[in-house]
Design a protein around this motif. Structure first.
Motif, short mmCIF file in Angstrom:
data_model
loop_
_atom_site.label_atom_id
_atom_site.label_comp_id
_atom_site.label_asym_id
_atom_site.label_seq_id
_atom_site.Cartn_x
_atom_site.Cartn_y
_atom_site.Cartn_z
N GLY A 64 26.71 -1.44 17.98
CA GLY A 64 25.50 -2.21 17.75
C GLY A 64 25.09 -2.19 16.28
N LEU A 65 25.30 -1.05 15.62
CA LEU A 65 25.01 -0.97 14.20
C LEU A 65 25.87 -1.97 13.43
N ILE A 66 27.15 -2.03 13.79
CA ILE A 66 28.06 -2.97 13.12
C ILE A 66 27.66 -4.41 13.42
N TYR A 67 27.51 -4.73 14.71
CA TYR A 67 27.15 -6.10 15.07
C TYR A 67 25.79 -6.50 14.52
N GLY A 68 24.85 -5.58 14.45
CA GLY A 68 23.52 -5.89 13.94
C GLY A 68 23.52 -6.27 12.48
N THR A 69 24.46 -5.73 11.72
CA THR A 69 24.54 -6.03 10.29
C THR A 69 25.47 -7.19 9.97
N LEU A 70 26.33 -7.56 10.91
CA LEU A 70 27.32 -8.62 10.63
C LEU A 70 26.74 -9.96 10.19
N PRO A 71 25.64 -10.46 10.79
CA PRO A 71 25.14 -11.75 10.28
C PRO A 71 24.85 -11.73 8.78
N ASP A 72 24.25 -10.66 8.28
CA ASP A 72 23.96 -10.60 6.84
C ASP A 72 25.22 -10.31 6.03
N ILE A 73 26.11 -9.47 6.55
CA ILE A 73 27.36 -9.20 5.82
C ILE A 73 28.17 -10.48 5.69
N ILE A 74 28.38 -11.16 6.80
CA ILE A 74 29.15 -12.42 6.77
C ILE A 74 28.44 -13.46 5.92
N GLY A 75 27.13 -13.52 6.07
CA GLY A 75 26.35 -14.54 5.38
C GLY A 75 26.29 -14.38 3.87
N PHE A 76 26.46 -13.16 3.37
CA PHE A 76 26.30 -12.94 1.93
C PHE A 76 27.54 -12.39 1.23
N ILE A 77 28.60 -12.07 1.95
CA ILE A 77 29.76 -11.43 1.33
C ILE A 77 30.39 -12.32 0.25
N HIS A 78 30.54 -13.60 0.54
CA HIS A 78 31.13 -14.51 -0.44
C HIS A 78 30.24 -14.62 -1.67
N TYR A 79 28.95 -14.69 -1.45
CA TYR A 79 27.99 -14.78 -2.55
C TYR A 79 28.13 -13.58 -3.49
N PHE A 80 28.16 -12.37 -2.92
CA PHE A 80 28.25 -11.18 -3.75
C PHE A 80 29.63 -11.04 -4.41
N ILE A 81 30.68 -11.42 -3.71
CA ILE A 81 32.01 -11.38 -4.33
C ILE A 81 32.07 -12.38 -5.47
N ARG A 82 31.51 -13.56 -5.24
CA ARG A 82 31.50 -14.59 -6.28
C ARG A 82 30.74 -14.13 -7.53
N LEU A 83 29.67 -13.40 -7.32
CA LEU A 83 28.92 -12.86 -8.46
C LEU A 83 29.66 -11.71 -9.11
N GLY A 84 30.74 -11.27 -8.49
CA GLY A 84 31.53 -10.19 -9.04
C GLY A 84 30.95 -8.82 -8.77
N ILE A 85 29.99 -8.78 -7.86
CA ILE A 85 29.32 -7.53 -7.53
C ILE A 85 28.98 -6.77 -8.82
N ASN A 86 28.53 -7.52 -9.79
CA ASN A 86 28.13 -6.94 -11.07
C ASN A 86 26.69 -6.49 -10.94
N CYS A 87 26.50 -5.19 -10.79
CA CYS A 87 25.15 -4.65 -10.58
C CYS A 87 24.22 -4.95 -11.74
N GLU A 88 24.78 -5.20 -12.91
CA GLU A 88 23.93 -5.53 -14.05
C GLU A 88 23.26 -6.89 -13.86
N ARG A 89 23.87 -7.77 -13.05
CA ARG A 89 23.30 -9.09 -12.80
C ARG A 89 22.17 -9.04 -11.76
N ILE A 90 22.16 -8.02 -10.94
CA ILE A 90 21.15 -7.93 -9.89
C ILE A 90 19.89 -7.30 -10.50
N PRO A 91 18.77 -8.02 -10.47
CA PRO A 91 17.55 -7.52 -11.10
C PRO A 91 16.84 -6.49 -10.23
#
Length: 159
Positions: free
Chosen positions: A19-46
């Motif tokens: 349930g922990l995994i399934y509960g987080t999957l909508p947000d993980i799936i929904g944002f994984i491409h976005y964060f990968i595309r940003l390069g997961i550069n923590c300096e870019r995240i305010p």
């Protein structure tokens, strides 16, 4: 995302580790491409700004939106449930139900929960407002306090 953390906690309280995994999957799936595309550069995240500024809608591409819409579609997760028959998939459905009501058009509009059949979004209350946080914390506390057999009885009634 009324906090991916709260989705995971609620999923865990209802269905355990799956349930922990399934509960987080909508947000993980929904944002994984976005964060990968940003390069997961923590300096870019305010991080010093409010959490709502960490993932600005203006930076999302059409594909990012597609991933968000499909991962937050009740239709998608009902199909997944019908394929797997795993009741833990309901953790994803509950997470989306929370997202429907705990997003508003001022900060981050709610999910198109009937995507691709409809683009309708409900204008609810934002999850970071005192009322939104109160709703989320109340749900977690109720599930934490409820005896496990009561939760299992509820789960057994699910189709």
């Amino acid at each position: 995302m009324p906090s991916i953390i709260s989705h995971g906690i609620i999923g865990y309280l209802l269905f355990g580790k799956k349930g922990l995994i399934y509960g987080t999957l909508p947000d993980i799936i929904g944002f994984i491409h976005y964060f990968i595309r940003l390069g997961i550069n923590c300096e870019r995240i305010p991080f010093k700004r409010d959490i709502i500024h960490w993932v600005p809608q203006s930076s999302m591409t059409d594909f990012d939106w597609f991933m968000y819409h499909i991962s937050h579609s009740l239709i998608f997760w009902i199909i997944i449930y019908n394929i797997t028959g795993d009741k833990a998939v309901y953790a994803s459905i509950f997470a989306i139900l929370m997202d429907i009501f705990l997003h508003d058009n001022k900060v981050w509009s709610g999910p198109q929960f009937l995507y691709p059949l409809s683009q309708y979004k409900y204008n609810g209350i934002h999850w970071l407002t005192p009322l939104g946080m109160g709703v989320t914390i109340s749900i977690i506390l109720i599930l934490y306090i409820l005896p496990k057999d009561k939760i299992n009885n509820f789960i057994n009634y699910l189709p």
